[in-house]
Design a protein around this motif. Structure first.
Motif, PDB file in Angstrom:
ATOM      1  N   ASN A 251      44.621  39.420  72.082  1.00  0.00           N
ATOM      2  CA  ASN A 251      45.158  40.058  72.181  1.00  0.00           C
ATOM      3  C   ASN A 251      45.266  41.706  72.179  1.00  0.00           C
ATOM      4  O   ASN A 251      44.963  42.250  72.645  1.00  0.00           O
ATOM      5  N   ASP A 278      52.473  45.075  71.977  1.00  0.00           N
ATOM      6  CA  ASP A 278      53.322  44.212  71.948  1.00  0.00           C
ATOM      7  C   ASP A 278      54.528  44.878  71.016  1.00  0.00           C
ATOM      8  O   ASP A 278      56.017  43.948  71.019  1.00  0.00           O
ATOM      9  N   LYS A 289      54.791  37.305  66.856  1.00  0.00           N
ATOM     10  CA  LYS A 289      54.463  37.513  67.979  1.00  0.00           C
ATOM     11  C   LYS A 289      53.842  36.034  68.795  1.00  0.00           C
ATOM     12  O   LYS A 289      53.054  35.917  67.841  1.00  0.00           O
ATOM     13  N   ASP A 292      51.392  34.832  75.246  1.00  0.00           N
ATOM     14  CA  ASP A 292      52.233  35.046  76.844  1.00  0.00           C
ATOM     15  C   ASP A 292      51.409  33.093  76.853  1.00  0.00           C
ATOM     16  O   ASP A 292      52.446  32.434  77.772  1.00  0.00           O
TER      17      ASP A 292
END
Length: 316
Positions: A251, A278, A289, A292
């Motif tokens: 990420n 993000d 966090k 996905d």
């Protein structure tokens, strides 16, 4: 030609209690919690990232905190001490601060002309603070530590190995490092030889192998600019016989992994895209966090993680 590797990106350790982990690194050391997420390979475990204001490469110490984990042992085949960089006149401040919070601190030591202190966190993680005037990075503080005394980022890392030859060849032939010097059985390497890129090899031929668990380093990651340079590094390593993984999406950077000859897990991580993709910069680290692919399981994942809070005020 520009170097493909430019220093240390991050260092990742195994920890125990998650709240104690946050308290030590944000409260006592004053690093910023820039990301609270999960271990992508073990989604029931947190992954914390601590660094400077934005979690810039070269400042980020990350942890996998396993509640109830036994303590590991330092030994050969491991990164045994992570060194952070502080201002040249900050040692007295830090010695006093650490002792105030019952952290046992070494006497002031000297290494390659720099003064330093050595200590361990609550899990036994080996940490050094190296005072120097070669680091122009600005440190981070939540306010409990004067900005002029705050940690600037990594200085370097110590690899404890039974021999150095093959690891030194890897660093100097394939990773843009160069030999800097030797002192008391400690061999120093760097890309430019400045804070943030130093790797020391401490040779211990008869040393016992370390046992990895809480208080030990899981891996060290080295910086490369982007996915293009990362693939170039991957190709070089493959062509020279290293068993390198496929590219993994973390990420906040892309990663490849391999074991160096002495047994330490190495990673090559990209500088891009960083931790602000993000969360807003002013609110880094505030929310849990998830990648996905884990969002559909958010409720289940969150339920299995111990609640943690950021409370730096009690460490003023």
């Amino acid at each position: 030609m520009k170097p493909l590797i430019t220093g240390i990106h991050h260092i990742t350790a195994i920890a125990g209690n998650p709240q104690a982990n946050i308290d030590f690194y944000t409260g006592i050391l004053g690093l910023r919690l820039v990301k609270k997420t999960i271990n992508f390979d073990a989604p029931d475990v947190y992954h914390f990232y601590f660094g400077d204001e934005l979690g810039r490469p070269g400042t980020v110490f990350t942890t996998f905190p396993f509640t109830g984990a036994r303590k590991g042992t330092k030994g050969t085949g491991e990164l045994t001490y992570t060194a952070f960089s502080i201002a040249a006149d900050s040692l007295d401040y830090w010695k006093t601060r650490l002792e105030r919070f019952d952290v046992k601190v070494s006497d002031v030591l000297t290494r390659f002309g720099d003064k330093l202190i050595r200590f361990e966190d609550h899990d036994g993680m080996g940490i050094e603070l190296i005072a120097n005037d070669q680091d122009d990075r600005e440190g981070w503080s939540y306010g409990q530590i004067p900005k002029e005394n705050s940690i600037k980022g990594f200085y370097g890392a110590t690899l404890n190995l039974r021999s150095k030859e093959l690891t030194a060849q890897l660093l100097t032939n394939h990773m843009d490092y160069r030999f800097i010097g030797e002192e008391n059985g400690r061999f120093r390497y760097g890309t430019e030889g400045k804070p943030g890129d130093i790797v020391d090899i401490l040779v211990n031929p008869a040393g016992n192998r370390g046992q990895q668990s809480a208080g030990t380093v899981h891996h060290i990651a080295f910086r490369t600019a982007n996915t293009t340079t990362q693939l170039e590094v991957q190709k070089i390593l493959w062509e020279n016989g290293y068993q390198v993984t496929e590219v993994k999406d973390r990420n906040y950077f892309m990663s490849i992994y391999f074991r160096e000859p002495g047994g330490v897990l190495f990673e090559i991580a990209t500088d891009e895209p960083g931790f602000a993709i993000d969360e807003e910069e002013a609110h880094l680290g505030e929310l849990l966090k998830l990648p996905d692919w884990a969002e559909s399981s958010r409720a289940q994942i969150a339920k299995g993680l111990a609640p943690v809070v950021l409370n730096t005020e009690k460490y003023v």
